[in-house]
Scaffold this active site. Structure first.
Site, PDB file in Angstrom:
ATOM      1  N   LYS A  95      64.107  11.165  60.135  1.00  0.00           N
ATOM      2  CA  LYS A  95      63.950  10.276  59.373  1.00  0.00           C
ATOM      3  C   LYS A  95      65.530   9.125  59.437  1.00  0.00           C
ATOM      4  O   LYS A  95      65.879  10.289  59.389  1.00  0.00           O
ATOM      5  CB  LYS A  95      64.333  10.606  57.679  1.00  0.00           C
ATOM      6  CG  LYS A  95      63.589   9.139  56.472  1.00  0.00           C
ATOM      7  CD  LYS A  95      62.057   8.718  56.553  1.00  0.00           C
ATOM      8  CE  LYS A  95      62.478   7.331  55.581  1.00  0.00           C
ATOM      9  NZ  LYS A  95      62.494   6.099  57.413  1.00  0.00           N
ATOM     10  N   LYS A 119      73.119  13.425  54.990  1.00  0.00           N
ATOM     11  CA  LYS A 119      73.018  12.912  54.353  1.00  0.00           C
ATOM     12  C   LYS A 119      71.729  12.701  53.603  1.00  0.00           C
ATOM     13  O   LYS A 119      71.282  13.299  52.448  1.00  0.00           O
ATOM     14  CB  LYS A 119      72.785  11.245  54.834  1.00  0.00           C
ATOM     15  CG  LYS A 119      72.746   9.896  53.373  1.00  0.00           C
ATOM     16  CD  LYS A 119      72.391   8.812  53.915  1.00  0.00           C
ATOM     17  CE  LYS A 119      73.372   7.905  55.283  1.00  0.00           C
ATOM     18  NZ  LYS A 119      73.346   6.395  55.590  1.00  0.00           N
ATOM     19  N   LYS A 131      67.740   8.184  63.845  1.00  0.00           N
ATOM     20  CA  LYS A 131      68.644   7.097  64.248  1.00  0.00           C
ATOM     21  C   LYS A 131      67.712   6.314  65.346  1.00  0.00           C
ATOM     22  O   LYS A 131      67.893   7.189  66.671  1.00  0.00           O
ATOM     23  CB  LYS A 131      69.679   7.217  64.184  1.00  0.00           C
ATOM     24  CG  LYS A 131      70.347   5.675  63.589  1.00  0.00           C
ATOM     25  CD  LYS A 131      70.085   5.619  61.914  1.00  0.00           C
ATOM     26  CE  LYS A 131      70.799   3.779  61.705  1.00  0.00           C
ATOM     27  NZ  LYS A 131      71.035   4.052  60.264  1.00  0.00           N
ATOM     28  N   GLY A 170      64.938   0.224  58.495  1.00  0.00           N
ATOM     29  CA  GLY A 170      65.646  -0.992  58.632  1.00  0.00           C
ATOM     30  C   GLY A 170      67.801  -0.052  57.945  1.00  0.00           C
ATOM     31  O   GLY A 170      67.503   0.892  58.391  1.00  0.00           O
ATOM     32  N   ASP A 171      68.357  -1.045  59.314  1.00  0.00           N
ATOM     33  CA  ASP A 171      69.393  -0.767  59.659  1.00  0.00           C
ATOM     34  C   ASP A 171      69.984  -2.210  58.932  1.00  0.00           C
ATOM     35  O   ASP A 171      69.343  -2.871  59.173  1.00  0.00           O
ATOM     36  CB  ASP A 171      69.909   0.642  59.718  1.00  0.00           C
ATOM     37  CG  ASP A 171      71.710   1.451  60.203  1.00  0.00           C
ATOM     38  OD1 ASP A 171      71.864   1.558  59.051  1.00  0.00           O
ATOM     39  OD2 ASP A 171      72.499  -0.054  60.817  1.00  0.00           O
TER      40      ASP A 171
HETATM   41  P1  NDP Z   1      72.541  -5.900  57.402  1.00  0.00           P
HETATM   42  O1  NDP Z   1      72.526  -6.112  58.592  1.00  0.00           O
HETATM   43  O2  NDP Z   1      71.392  -6.429  56.227  1.00  0.00           O
HETATM   44  O3  NDP Z   1      74.016  -6.983  57.371  1.00  0.00           O
HETATM   45  C1  NDP Z   1      74.731  -6.479  58.255  1.00  0.00           C
HETATM   46  C2  NDP Z   1      76.135  -6.547  57.411  1.00  0.00           C
HETATM   47  O4  NDP Z   1      77.780  -6.890  58.164  1.00  0.00           O
HETATM   48  C3  NDP Z   1      76.191  -8.838  57.504  1.00  0.00           C
HETATM   49  O5  NDP Z   1      76.946  -8.959  57.356  1.00  0.00           O
HETATM   50  C4  NDP Z   1      76.698  -8.403  59.150  1.00  0.00           C
HETATM   51  O6  NDP Z   1      76.983 -10.032  59.581  1.00  0.00           O
HETATM   52  C5  NDP Z   1      78.008  -7.040  58.906  1.00  0.00           C
HETATM   53  N1  NDP Z   1      78.592  -6.273  60.848  1.00  0.00           N
HETATM   54  C6  NDP Z   1      77.660  -6.197  61.083  1.00  0.00           C
HETATM   55  N2  NDP Z   1      78.300  -5.609  62.269  1.00  0.00           N
HETATM   56  C7  NDP Z   1      79.093  -6.559  61.667  1.00  0.00           C
HETATM   57  C8  NDP Z   1      80.352  -6.332  62.698  1.00  0.00           C
HETATM   58  N3  NDP Z   1      80.787  -5.626  64.497  1.00  0.00           N
HETATM   59  N4  NDP Z   1      81.513  -6.850  62.206  1.00  0.00           N
HETATM   60  C9  NDP Z   1      81.649  -7.644  61.580  1.00  0.00           C
HETATM   61  N5  NDP Z   1      80.157  -7.455  60.528  1.00  0.00           N
HETATM   62  C10 NDP Z   1      79.275  -6.779  60.798  1.00  0.00           C
HETATM   63  O7  NDP Z   1      73.005  -4.150  57.317  1.00  0.00           O
HETATM   64  P2  NDP Z   1      72.552  -4.249  56.377  1.00  0.00           P
HETATM   65  O8  NDP Z   1      73.779  -4.473  54.575  1.00  0.00           O
HETATM   66  O9  NDP Z   1      71.499  -2.906  56.286  1.00  0.00           O
HETATM   67  O10 NDP Z   1      73.965  -2.738  56.935  1.00  0.00           O
HETATM   68  C11 NDP Z   1      74.882  -2.501  56.873  1.00  0.00           C
HETATM   69  C12 NDP Z   1      75.922  -0.936  57.091  1.00  0.00           C
HETATM   70  O11 NDP Z   1      75.146  -0.137  55.911  1.00  0.00           O
HETATM   71  C13 NDP Z   1      75.546  -0.184  58.146  1.00  0.00           C
HETATM   72  O12 NDP Z   1      77.041   0.637  58.460  1.00  0.00           O
HETATM   73  C14 NDP Z   1      74.549   0.450  57.447  1.00  0.00           C
HETATM   74  O13 NDP Z   1      74.468   1.517  58.819  1.00  0.00           O
HETATM   75  C15 NDP Z   1      74.656   1.068  56.504  1.00  0.00           C
HETATM   76  N6  NDP Z   1      73.852   1.445  56.057  1.00  0.00           N
HETATM   77  C16 NDP Z   1      72.691   0.513  55.256  1.00  0.00           C
HETATM   78  C17 NDP Z   1      71.588   1.849  54.433  1.00  0.00           C
HETATM   79  C18 NDP Z   1      69.942  -0.063  54.446  1.00  0.00           C
HETATM   80  O14 NDP Z   1      68.992   1.344  53.721  1.00  0.00           O
HETATM   81  N7  NDP Z   1      69.747  -0.562  54.793  1.00  0.00           N
HETATM   82  C19 NDP Z   1      71.056   2.291  54.552  1.00  0.00           C
HETATM   83  C20 NDP Z   1      72.404   3.480  54.051  1.00  0.00           C
HETATM   84  C21 NDP Z   1      73.768   2.692  54.800  1.00  0.00           C
HETATM   85  P3  NDP Z   1      77.346 -10.599  61.127  1.00  0.00           P
HETATM   86  O15 NDP Z   1      76.132 -11.546  60.132  1.00  0.00           O
HETATM   87  O16 NDP Z   1      78.217 -12.063  60.898  1.00  0.00           O
HETATM   88  O17 NDP Z   1      76.949  -9.861  61.931  1.00  0.00           O
HETATM   89  O1  2IT Z   2      71.516   4.830  56.919  1.00  0.00           O
HETATM   90  C1  2IT Z   2      70.919   5.376  56.915  1.00  0.00           C
HETATM   91  O2  2IT Z   2      70.740   5.449  55.707  1.00  0.00           O
HETATM   92  C2  2IT Z   2      69.726   3.899  56.628  1.00  0.00           C
HETATM   93  N1  2IT Z   2      69.836   3.139  57.820  1.00  0.00           N
HETATM   94  C3  2IT Z   2      68.205   4.148  55.681  1.00  0.00           C
HETATM   95  C4  2IT Z   2      67.368   4.946  56.394  1.00  0.00           C
HETATM   96  C5  2IT Z   2      66.095   5.082  55.996  1.00  0.00           C
HETATM   97  O3  2IT Z   2      65.347   5.559  56.870  1.00  0.00           O
HETATM   98  O4  2IT Z   2      65.674   4.388  54.892  1.00  0.00           O
END
Ligand code: NDP
Ligand code: 2IT
Length: 451
Positions: A95, A119, A131, A170-171
């Site tokens: 997952k 996690k 992943k 998603g991520d």
């Molecule tokens: P999104 O794509 O929705 O948003 C990503 C954000 O981070 C954007 O504002 C983007 O800016 C910025 N960003 C991404 N890469 C870079 C980079 N290399 N340098 C600077 N800014 C960057 O992603 P999420 O909000 O879903 O994910 C954010 C973080 O949270 C990641 O590390 C992800 O792995 C983690 N995460 C996500 C989960 C989820 O459920 N979605 C769960 C747990 C963790 P820009 O548009 O300019 O690229």
């Molecule tokens: O980093 C993370 O935990 C996620 N992007 C969410 C993974 C998921 O299966 O909901």
């Protein structure tokens, strides 16, 4: 057999990991961060080392790499690379999310998959870790281009996944729109309505309410639990948040709901500081509805907000810092700035956003530090609740899901806190999270034999 109870044995194991996985610095970093905390548990449980558990945990069960050809709106052909790393299934089906970002490579996906194993164990919900993703960049692409890319990606991925096998979500760069196109193509190829094969679906076609909010909300709840441990709460605290995507937006929303004042958000172009506190309604309009940039938020917000191009959000003084963008976005220098500005808590919404040097500095300075594998587990936890709803063909109310999320985050906090204490590392959530997660995965692997 690896005991890891001396510095030498840790160094030689890490050297072996670097040798076997060349040019994957993020994977090395993630492995190092976990392994360096396991000494105390391996010292009292020699059976783990005897069963070769560390070596097995650091080697993914399966790694899939594939070509993703697609055509843009002008008919030009592009070739991207797709990945799915199925890391560990001792506790349940693989997952974890899919990341679409130009920086994606095998090492990035392996670091994320490795983190995900631990996690997911902390959620207590019976999910293994994996992943995937691609070096495809969705920025500036039309809906039709994103759809064609997703369809091509799924045309290979479908044969590797399934509700009892591997369940992506998603991520970065993958939200409800992309999950929709992926799910559509999976359904078309397989001729199955198999809702539990992907999570993060839309609410009318099998998605769970509160899944979009879950990661950000969960991190704020984890932060609150850390503050309560110190006799404080979130009311009236100022916060800096990085990122402006899914995690950042719902972090800001929950901070506001609990009486805190989120002052910032950011993207790869710079950050916004809003003296009145971020207007989450406007942020959602700009980012989620219009798919715009945060500089547009600043233009429309009026005099309280300004956009700082290329600036580092960590220079804004605040009580709490919640990195919610990407890996290694908060380094040693930033940690020094945060400490000088009196930060009380740092909690990771993103995966591995804080460099190891920065983590050590923050911990030494007595800052409450929430590691991502605990603090941002709310997202994948609600994904597991989405799977449960899909299996039972029911859907829960937002209130029900949010109540479950709060219980899970509280339980993760307690588990990390108590485990740290049990192993003589009181207040160290990094050690607590790593050991508690390791024990759960390791016990399942021990019981299931050498596979
Ligand atoms: P999104 O794509 O929705 O948003 C990503 C954000 O981070 C954007 O504002 C983007 O800016 C910025 N960003 C991404 N890469 C870079 C980079 N290399 N340098 C600077 N800014 C960057 O992603 P999420 O909000 O879903 O994910 C954010 C973080 O949270 C990641 O590390 C992800 O792995 C983690 N995460 C996500 C989960 C989820 O459920 N979605 C769960 C747990 C963790 P820009 O548009 O300019 O690229
Ligand atoms: O980093 C993370 O935990 C996620 N992007 C969410 C993974 C998921 O299966 O909901």
């Amino acid at each position: 057999m690896t005991r890891l109870d001396t510095k030498d044995s840790l160094a030689s194991l890490l050297a072996e990991i670097e040798y076997r996985n060349p040019a994957q610095p993020e994977f090395h970093q993630a492995a190092h961060e976990v392994l360096e905390t396991l000494g105390p548990v391996l010292a009292v449980r020699p059976e783990y080392a005897e069963a070769g558990l560390i070596e097995r945990l650091c080697e993914p069960e399966r790694q899939i790499i594939f070509r993703v050809p697609w055509q843009d709106d002008r008919g030009r052909v592009h070739v991207n690379r797709g990945f799915r790393v199925e890391f560990n299934s001792a506790l349940g089906p693989y997952k974890g999310g899919l990341r679409f970002h130009p920086s994606v490579n095998l090492g990035i996906i392996k670091f994320l998959g490795f983190e995900q194993v631990f996690k997911n164990a902390l959620t207590g919900l019976g999910i293994g870790g994996g992943k995937g993703g691609s070096d495809f960049d969705p920025h500036g692409r039309s809906d039709a281009e994103v759809m064609r890319f997703c369809q091509s990606f799924m045309t290979e991925l479908y044969r590797h996944i399934g509700e009892h096998t591997d369940v992506p979500a998603g991520d970065i760069g993958v939200g409800t729109r992309e999950v929709g196109y992926l799910f559509g193509q999976y359904r078309r190829i397989t001729n199955r309505w198999e809702a539990g094969v992907l999570t993060g679906k839309g609410p009318h076609w099998g998605g769970s309410l509160i899944r979009p909010e879950a990661t950000g909300y969960g991190n704020v709840l984890f932060t609150e639990a850390m503050l309560r441990e110190r006799g404080e709460d979130l009311e009236g605290q100022t916060a800096i948040v990085s990122g402006s995507g899914n995690v950042a937006i719902y972090t800001i929303e929950k901070l506001l709901a609990l009486g805190a004042n989120p002052l910032t958000c950011s993207d790869s172009g710079g950050y916004v500081i809003d003296e009145k506190g971020i207007d989450v309604g406007l942020l959602k309009q700009v980012k989620e509805v219009e798919r715009g940039r945060i500089s547009q938020y600043a233009e429309r917000r009026g005099s309280s907000a300004r956009f700082v191009p290329d600036g580092r959000v960590w220079e804004v003084p605040a009580d709490i810092a919640l990195p919610s963008a990407t890996q290694n976005e908060l380094d040693e220098k930033d940690a020094v700035t945060l400490i000088r500005n009196g930060v009380k808590a740092v909690s990771e919404g993103a995966n591995m956003p804080t460099t190891p040097e920065a983590v050590h500095l923050l911990q030494q300075a007595g800052v409450a530090f929430g590691p991502g594998k605990a603090a941002n587990a709310g997202g994948v936890a609600v994904s597991a609740l989405e799977m449960a709803q899909n299996h039972s063909r029911t859907s829960w109310t937002a209130t029900q899901v949010e109540r479950e999320l709060a219980l899970i985050m509280c339980d993760i906090h307690t588990t990390c806190h108590e485990t740290a204490e049990r192993y003589g590392a009181s207040g160290d959530y990094v050690t607590g999270a790593n050991i508690a997660a390791f024990e759960r995965v390791a016990d399942a692997m021990l019981a299931q034999g050498v596979i």
